[in-house]
Design an enzyme around this catalytic site. Structure first.
Site, mmCIF file in Angstrom:
data_model
loop_
_atom_site.group_PDB
_atom_site.id
_atom_site.type_symbol
_atom_site.label_atom_id
_atom_site.label_comp_id
_atom_site.label_asym_id
_atom_site.label_seq_id
_atom_site.Cartn_x
_atom_site.Cartn_y
_atom_site.Cartn_z
ATOM 1 N N SER A 109 43.455 32.493 30.200
ATOM 2 C CA SER A 109 44.224 31.395 30.797
ATOM 3 C C SER A 109 43.525 30.039 30.747
ATOM 4 O O SER A 109 44.149 29.030 31.099
ATOM 5 C CB SER A 109 44.578 31.742 32.243
ATOM 6 O OG SER A 109 45.456 32.839 32.282
ATOM 7 N N HIS A 152 55.581 34.673 41.581
ATOM 8 C CA HIS A 152 55.227 33.309 41.953
ATOM 9 C C HIS A 152 56.435 32.488 42.372
ATOM 10 O O HIS A 152 56.288 31.410 42.952
ATOM 11 C CB HIS A 152 54.530 32.614 40.788
ATOM 12 C CG HIS A 152 53.144 33.104 40.534
ATOM 13 N ND1 HIS A 152 52.764 33.733 39.361
ATOM 14 C CD2 HIS A 152 52.035 33.088 41.310
ATOM 15 C CE1 HIS A 152 51.486 34.060 39.427
ATOM 16 N NE2 HIS A 152 51.021 33.679 40.598
ATOM 17 N N CYS A 165 50.179 31.042 36.389
ATOM 18 C CA CYS A 165 51.317 31.934 36.214
ATOM 19 C C CYS A 165 51.563 32.233 34.733
ATOM 20 O O CYS A 165 51.888 31.329 33.948
ATOM 21 C CB CYS A 165 52.570 31.314 36.831
ATOM 22 S SG CYS A 165 54.055 32.305 36.598
#
Length: 388
Positions: A109, A152, A165
């Site tokens: 990420s 989320h 996310c």
């Protein structure tokens, strides 16, 4: 270098010296490495397999370049024993590999800010573009899950960066398209050597449609874009490259060549001649893009729901991005933890990339190490037990 030319016969008998050239002293060099920061970086790694790079985002100076585990170079002088050489070569942790420049890993990420820049700068999304995360994303018959077991909910881009996310970035990546992400990544220097003054640097890989056809014999598929958008799949980077990307975000878009040598002094000179920093590219990001992505990265550390909040220290605003990437056989469920960060958020002096093997996640395993690093960089006093 000097030398001597000698005439000998086939038996090795030396007949005469024909000529010689005196050796001349080479130039002295002034390194960018800060000994205190280098020692701090090695303490933070604590001999766990990984790498920590600290870079000055204002000029590309490498302040620390740490790789673990290491080895004792004194064992090679005058020569290393067969037993010790075998032990080093057979060590599964690969101590001879300089992970900072030669370790190529999926960034997880920590790649999401690159995707966000590709979306905003190419008008494929806006800062308030929202997607809903129910905990998974279905593409055909394939279900791509978010990292959390829950959901989320409805998120904007800044919020998606803060909470990392996956579902948001699956959908954002498909909306942006692989080509725009590819061009943003390569413009930042991913997929190419940085040009640091060390041998053995790997260039990593930013996959493309042509690469997929050449290597796998099939074209690029939407599922590949989903993996690409969260820093997984075939994408690989070095810790040094991610430190450079972080520095570029920190300084507003100047891609500096990372450097270890910042000055040279000839043998007959008194002072060092400073070498000017080299800018490899200008990203020319809009102020809106910078505000959204820098804001999201600040929230990662400074907000209560940020995935990197364990990196927070007193008195200094830190911006960052956590990441977790799977590696090895899938049944082993091994994860590599990442975190990139820069500080202070308002006027960055340090840009950092840290990766360690066998992590729970970037937020759980790596963020506390970033905290320790930042406390050392900024001299933050840690309260002992009993202090108020």
């Amino acid at each position: 270098a000097g030398g001597r030319l000698v005439r000998i016969d086939v038996s090795g008998f030396r007949h005469e010296d024909i000529g010689h050239r005196e050796a001349r002293p080479g130039s002295d060099i002034q390194l960018s490495i800060d000994l205190r920061i280098q020692q701090l970086a090695e303490e933070v790694l604590d001999d766990d397999p990984g790498s920590l790079v600290v870079m000055d985002p204002r000029n590309g100076d490498i302040l620390a370049l740490a790789s673990a585990p290491g080895f004792d170079p004194n064992e090679f002088v005058p020569s290393i024993s067969t037993k010790k050489w075998a032990a080093i070569n057979n060590d599964d942790r690969k101590p001879l590999v300089n992970r900072s420049i030669s370790g190529a890993y999926p960034p997880g990420s920590t790649f999401k800010p690159v995707v966000a820049f590709a979306a905003l700068e190419n008008a494929k999304a806006k800062s308030m573009t929202q997607f809903s995360c129910p905990g998974y994303f279905e593409l055909g018959k394939t279900r791509f899950r978010c990292w959390t077991r829950g959901q989320h909910g409805l998120l904007s881009m800044r919020e998606a960066l803060k909470q990392s996310c996956n579902v948001y970035f699956y959908r954002l990546g498909l909306q942006v398209g692989k080509d725009y992400i590819y061009h943003m990544a390569t413009a930042l220097g991913l997929g190419s050597p940085t040009g640091i003054e060390l041998p053995g640097e790997r260039k990593g890989l930013v996959p493309s449609s042509s690469w997929s056809r050449r290597v796998h014999g099939v074209g690029w598929r939407p599922g590949d874009t989903c993996n690409f958008s969260i820093g997984q799949g075939a994408l690989t980077v070095t810790p040094l490259q991610m430190a450079s990307v972080t520095a570029t975000v920190a300084n507003g878009g100047h891609v500096y060549r990372p450097r270890l040598v910042k000055g040279v002094r000839a043998s007959n000179a008194k002072n060092y001649k400073p070498l000017p920093p080299v800018i490899l590219n200008e990203m020319n990001w809009s102020s809106t893009s910078l505000e959204v992505i820098r804001g999201g990265m600040r929230d990662v550390v400074m907000a209560e729901r940020g995935t990197g909040k364990l990196a927070r220290i007193d008195g200094v605003n830190i911006s960052g991005k956590t990441g977790t990437a799977e590696y090895g056989p899938k049944e082993l469920n091994k994860k590599r933890g990442w975190m990139i960060a820069y500080a202070p958020s308002e006027a960055p002096r340090y840009a950092v990339a840290l990766v360690v093997d066998d992590a729970v996640s970037g937020g759980v395993t790596v963020a506390p190490r970033i905290k320790k690093l930042m406390e050392g960089l900024f001299g933050v006093h840690k309260k002992s037990e009993g202090e108020g």
